[in-house]
Design a protein around this motif. Structure first.
Motif, PDB file in Angstrom:
ATOM      1  N   ALA A 166      -0.525  -4.930  -2.033  1.00  0.00           N
ATOM      2  CA  ALA A 166       0.138  -3.669  -1.708  1.00  0.00           C
ATOM      3  C   ALA A 166       0.519  -2.936  -2.988  1.00  0.00           C
TER       4      ALA A 166
ATOM      5  N   VAL B 227      -5.474  -0.503   4.439  1.00  0.00           N
ATOM      6  CA  VAL B 227      -4.413  -0.281   5.418  1.00  0.00           C
ATOM      7  C   VAL B 227      -3.394   0.654   4.785  1.00  0.00           C
ATOM      8  N   THR B 228      -2.919   1.626   5.549  1.00  0.00           N
ATOM      9  CA  THR B 228      -1.855   2.498   5.047  1.00  0.00           C
ATOM     10  C   THR B 228      -0.642   2.416   5.950  1.00  0.00           C
TER      11      THR B 228
ATOM     12  N   VAL C 216      -4.217 -10.062   0.157  1.00  0.00           N
ATOM     13  CA  VAL C 216      -3.567  -8.807   0.530  1.00  0.00           C
ATOM     14  C   VAL C 216      -2.777  -8.289  -0.679  1.00  0.00           C
TER      15      VAL C 216
ATOM     16  N   LEU D 137       1.165  -3.747  11.108  1.00  0.00           N
ATOM     17  CA  LEU D 137       0.550  -4.197   9.863  1.00  0.00           C
ATOM     18  C   LEU D 137      -0.003  -5.609  10.023  1.00  0.00           C
TER      19      LEU D 137
ATOM     20  N   THR E 289       1.361   2.315   0.455  1.00  0.00           N
ATOM     21  CA  THR E 289       2.723   2.467   0.962  1.00  0.00           C
ATOM     22  C   THR E 289       3.266   3.848   0.628  1.00  0.00           C
TER      23      THR E 289
ATOM     24  N   VAL F 150      -3.194  -2.324   0.585  1.00  0.00           N
ATOM     25  CA  VAL F 150      -2.218  -1.652   1.434  1.00  0.00           C
ATOM     26  C   VAL F 150      -1.567  -0.507   0.658  1.00  0.00           C
TER      27      VAL F 150
END
Length: 299
Positions: A197, A228-229, A195, A261, A278, A276
């Motif tokens: 970000a 993913v946002t 993962v 999340l 952000t 991710v």
């Protein structure tokens, strides 16, 4: 003296008349708006009047300081100064004397600016002052610019300082040394998805960079990617990333809370990499940074 007054309903029409009559060398001496009176004092419209001459040689001769026959005192160097200032127009170039004065004024201002900058950067070597000034003009803080040229000075000999290309190359090295990088994203061999970000201020390109990373992982490295946002603040941010996801053909999840999340990452357990996105956050906004930290703790 060949002065003529042109009248029209608009400034554009009046200027067109001046251009037709006197050509591109015309000198505009005065402009004014004249209101027309109608029945019972009602205005029926305005007229634009422009007084112009064909060129500078047609201007009135200078009138010495003193008293005219009418008894009015002349407080100017010439008759032309009694009218309003010359009106510049893009289609009618300024006379050469005025352009010369403007050039001299610009040089004077530039010299004053340079002297001011020079006094504030007394430690900058003369050979590197132009480089320092260009950095400052491009929004680099003065202290930072001084540190950069200091590094360049230490790296180059006096002979190499005479070569602008050598200075440029060394400046690039100094800038690169001040921008540390973490290296490429390393995908874990096993134990679930990696993962990653992207965090930073607003407008630095996080969403676009995520799309590029996702495309690289999918097309070049043949990795399974998920997006993913958590950026639900910026208008159309989700739709922008959704468009990227559709083009690359990867799944996208939207998370409004740390719990969402966590659930999104769990649904993408079959992915190799989860990127991710952000919301933009200033490094000085401790409240928003703490909020991001809560999201990251969930995964």
């Amino acid at each position: 003296m060949k002065l003529k007054t042109f009248k029209a309903a608009t400034m554009a029409e009046a200027l067109a008349q001046v251009k037709r009559e006197f050509g591109r060398t015309a000198v505009i001496l005065n402009t004014r708006t004249v209101s027309k009176g109608g029945v019972l004092g009602l205005r029926t419209g305005d007229t634009i009047e422009i007084t112009a001459a064909k060129d500078m040689s047609d201007l009135p001769p200078a009138v010495p300081r003193g008293t005219l026959k009418t008894g009015r005192t002349v407080d100017a160097e010439g008759a032309a100064a009694r009218v309003s200032p010359t009106v510049a127009h893009p289609e009618i170039p300024l006379p050469a004397p005025i352009l010369t004065e403007l050039g001299e004024l610009k040089s004077l201002v530039s010299g004053l600016v340079r002297e001011t900058q020079r006094s504030r950067a007394a430690d900058v070597p003369e050979q590197l002052f132009d480089t320092y000034r260009k950095l400052v003009e491009n929004q680099v803080a003065e202290q930072m610019a001084e540190a950069l040229v200091g590094r360049v000075r230490k790296s180059l000999s006096d002979a190499r300082l005479a070569d602008p290309k050598q200075i440029q190359a060394e400046l690039v090295k100094a800038l690169e040394a001040m921008l540390p990088t973490a290296g490429p994203v390393r995908v874990a061999a096993r134990g679930g998805p990696t993962v990653v970000a992207l965090v930073g201020p607003t407008g630095v390109g996080k969403t676009t960079t995520i799309a590029k990373l996702a495309a690289n992982f999918c097309l070049r490295e043949r990795r399974r990617v998920g997006l993913v946002t958590v950026d639900t603040y910026r208008i159309a941010a989700v739709e922008q990333l959704r468009t990227y996801a559709q083009i690359i053909d990867v799944p996208l999840e939207v998370a409004n809370s740390p719990q969402q999340l966590e659930s999104a990452v769990q649904r993408m357990e079959d992915r190799d990499v989860i990127l991710v996105d952000t919301a933009g956050r200033s490094q000085r906004d401790t409240v928003k940074i703490r909020e991001l930290h809560e999201f990251f703790q969930a995964v």
